[in-house]
Design an enzyme around this catalytic site. Structure first.
Site, PDB file in Angstrom:
ATOM      1  N   ILE A 169       0.810  -1.220   0.000  1.00 16.61           N
ATOM      2  CA  ILE A 169       0.000   0.000   0.000  1.00 16.61           C
ATOM      3  C   ILE A 169       0.844   1.270   0.000  1.00 16.61           C
ATOM      4  O   ILE A 169       0.307   2.364   0.035  1.00 16.61           O
ATOM      5  CB  ILE A 169      -0.989   0.049   1.181  1.00 16.61           C
ATOM      6  CG1 ILE A 169      -0.232   0.051   2.499  1.00 16.61           C
ATOM      7  CG2 ILE A 169      -1.969  -1.088   1.118  1.00 16.61           C
ATOM      8  CD1 ILE A 169      -1.066   0.555   3.637  1.00 16.61           C
ATOM      9  N   LYS A 214       4.046   1.693   1.992  1.00 17.27           N
ATOM     10  CA  LYS A 214       4.896   1.961   3.155  1.00 17.27           C
ATOM     11  C   LYS A 214       6.338   2.252   2.740  1.00 17.27           C
ATOM     12  O   LYS A 214       6.953   3.186   3.243  1.00 17.27           O
ATOM     13  CB  LYS A 214       4.868   0.772   4.130  1.00 17.27           C
ATOM     14  CG  LYS A 214       3.532   0.533   4.801  1.00 17.27           C
ATOM     15  CD  LYS A 214       3.581  -0.615   5.782  1.00 17.27           C
ATOM     16  CE  LYS A 214       3.928  -1.943   5.182  1.00 17.27           C
ATOM     17  NZ  LYS A 214       2.909  -2.549   4.341  1.00 17.27           N
ATOM     18  N   THR A 215       6.861   1.467   1.815  1.00 16.30           N
ATOM     19  CA  THR A 215       8.239   1.672   1.367  1.00 16.30           C
ATOM     20  C   THR A 215       8.364   2.995   0.625  1.00 16.30           C
ATOM     21  O   THR A 215       9.341   3.728   0.802  1.00 16.30           O
ATOM     22  CB  THR A 215       8.702   0.501   0.474  1.00 16.30           C
ATOM     23  OG1 THR A 215       8.535  -0.716   1.205  1.00 16.30           O
ATOM     24  CG2 THR A 215      10.151   0.660   0.067  1.00 16.30           C
ATOM     25  N   PHE A 216       7.371   3.330  -0.179  1.00 14.85           N
ATOM     26  CA  PHE A 216       7.377   4.607  -0.895  1.00 14.85           C
ATOM     27  C   PHE A 216       7.430   5.771   0.093  1.00 14.85           C
ATOM     28  O   PHE A 216       8.229   6.691  -0.046  1.00 14.85           O
ATOM     29  CB  PHE A 216       6.126   4.727  -1.786  1.00 14.85           C
ATOM     30  CG  PHE A 216       6.025   6.046  -2.462  1.00 14.85           C
ATOM     31  CD1 PHE A 216       6.695   6.289  -3.643  1.00 14.85           C
ATOM     32  CD2 PHE A 216       5.259   7.059  -1.902  1.00 14.85           C
ATOM     33  CE1 PHE A 216       6.615   7.532  -4.267  1.00 14.85           C
ATOM     34  CE2 PHE A 216       5.177   8.297  -2.512  1.00 14.85           C
ATOM     35  CZ  PHE A 216       5.851   8.539  -3.701  1.00 14.85           C
ATOM     36  N   LYS A 225      13.762  -2.411   7.984  1.00 13.69           N
ATOM     37  CA  LYS A 225      12.562  -3.244   7.865  1.00 13.69           C
ATOM     38  C   LYS A 225      12.888  -4.494   8.660  1.00 13.69           C
ATOM     39  O   LYS A 225      13.487  -5.440   8.143  1.00 13.69           O
ATOM     40  CB  LYS A 225      12.244  -3.570   6.408  1.00 13.69           C
ATOM     41  CG  LYS A 225      10.922  -4.301   6.245  1.00 13.69           C
ATOM     42  CD  LYS A 225      10.527  -4.378   4.788  1.00 13.69           C
ATOM     43  CE  LYS A 225       9.188  -5.089   4.626  1.00 13.69           C
ATOM     44  NZ  LYS A 225       8.061  -4.198   4.848  1.00 13.69           N
ATOM     45  N   GLU A 260      10.080   0.472   8.981  1.00 15.53           N
ATOM     46  CA  GLU A 260       8.928   0.089   8.157  1.00 15.53           C
ATOM     47  C   GLU A 260       8.365  -1.217   8.671  1.00 15.53           C
ATOM     48  O   GLU A 260       9.079  -2.222   8.777  1.00 15.53           O
ATOM     49  CB  GLU A 260       9.337  -0.068   6.689  1.00 15.53           C
ATOM     50  CG  GLU A 260       8.161  -0.451   5.821  1.00 15.53           C
ATOM     51  CD  GLU A 260       8.527  -0.716   4.378  1.00 15.53           C
ATOM     52  OE1 GLU A 260       7.866  -1.587   3.775  1.00 15.53           O
ATOM     53  OE2 GLU A 260       9.455  -0.070   3.860  1.00 15.53           O
ATOM     54  N   GLY A 273       3.385  -5.749   6.380  1.00 15.55           N
ATOM     55  CA  GLY A 273       1.947  -5.910   6.205  1.00 15.55           C
ATOM     56  C   GLY A 273       1.180  -4.816   6.926  1.00 15.55           C
ATOM     57  O   GLY A 273       1.562  -3.656   6.897  1.00 15.55           O
TER      58      GLY A 273
END
Length: 195
Positions: free
Chosen positions: A74, A76-78, A98, A173, A176
């Site tokens: 959705i 999160k990494t962006f 992460k 991060e 899920g």
């Protein structure tokens, strides 16, 4: 999905970082020095922020961030990479971790972890950035069980503490959604609270 530049601009405005869609950080706290520098055309406003120790201290006070969402894939990494970029533009060293990643390639690497490392201003040991990587792209507590391992929150906390000694800001991060189980008696929400 929105165009990446638009998403960065929205993120910057939401965080109060200003921005004109090009990823620049403008006047996060309505600072007069940054405004004056921008009006004079003296370099980029981010340069004025780097020179202003008071603003730098305000940003450094927020040393740890936990990035989470409602599900996987959705953004999160962006968001974490955009925040890393913003902190770097403000003159701060920033790194993301992460702590739990499911879905490793043949070389034992996770795509999200690689993106976070590429956006970070330092390159710490992978074991600090990703203490728990699992081959199967399934729920982490199931992946851990299949590999005969358990996810230990104190181990993640120790990696986080070590990263805090290496950078001004550490982003974490999640994996899920916010309440993804990490074991029989803990989930991602517990991890966020611990850090």
């Amino acid at each position: 999905r929105a165009h990446p530049a638009t998403r960065i601009d929205v993120l910057e405005r939401t965080l109060g970082l200003g921005g004109d869609g090009d990823g620049s950080v403008i006047n996060p706290w309505r600072d007069q020095h940054a405004l004056a520098a921008a009006r004079r055309g003296c370099g980029r406003p981010a340069g004025a922020l780097r020179r202003d120790s008071c603003l730098r201290q305000k940003m450094t006070d927020l040393r740890g961030w936990f990035i989470t969402g409602t599900d996987t894939e959705i953004g999160k990494t962006f968001v974490a990479c955009a925040l890393l970029h913003a902190f770097r533009q403000a003159g701060l060293s920033a790194v993301a971790m992460k702590p739990v990643a499911a879905g490793l390639d043949e070389q034992g690497r996770n795509e999200d972890v690689e993106r976070l490392l590429a956006a970070s201003s330092i390159q710490p040991a992978r074991s600090l950035v990703n203490p728990y990587g699992f081959r199967a792209a399934i729920a982490p507590h199931i992946a851990a069980t299949e590999e005969g391992r358990s996810i230990e929150l104190p181990c993640i906390a120790a990696s986080f503490a070590e990263l805090q000694t290496l950078a001004d800001v550490v982003l974490v991060e999640g994996v899920g959604g916010f309440c993804v189980p990490l074991g029989a008696d803990c989930d991602t929400a517990d991890l966020a609270m611990m850090l």
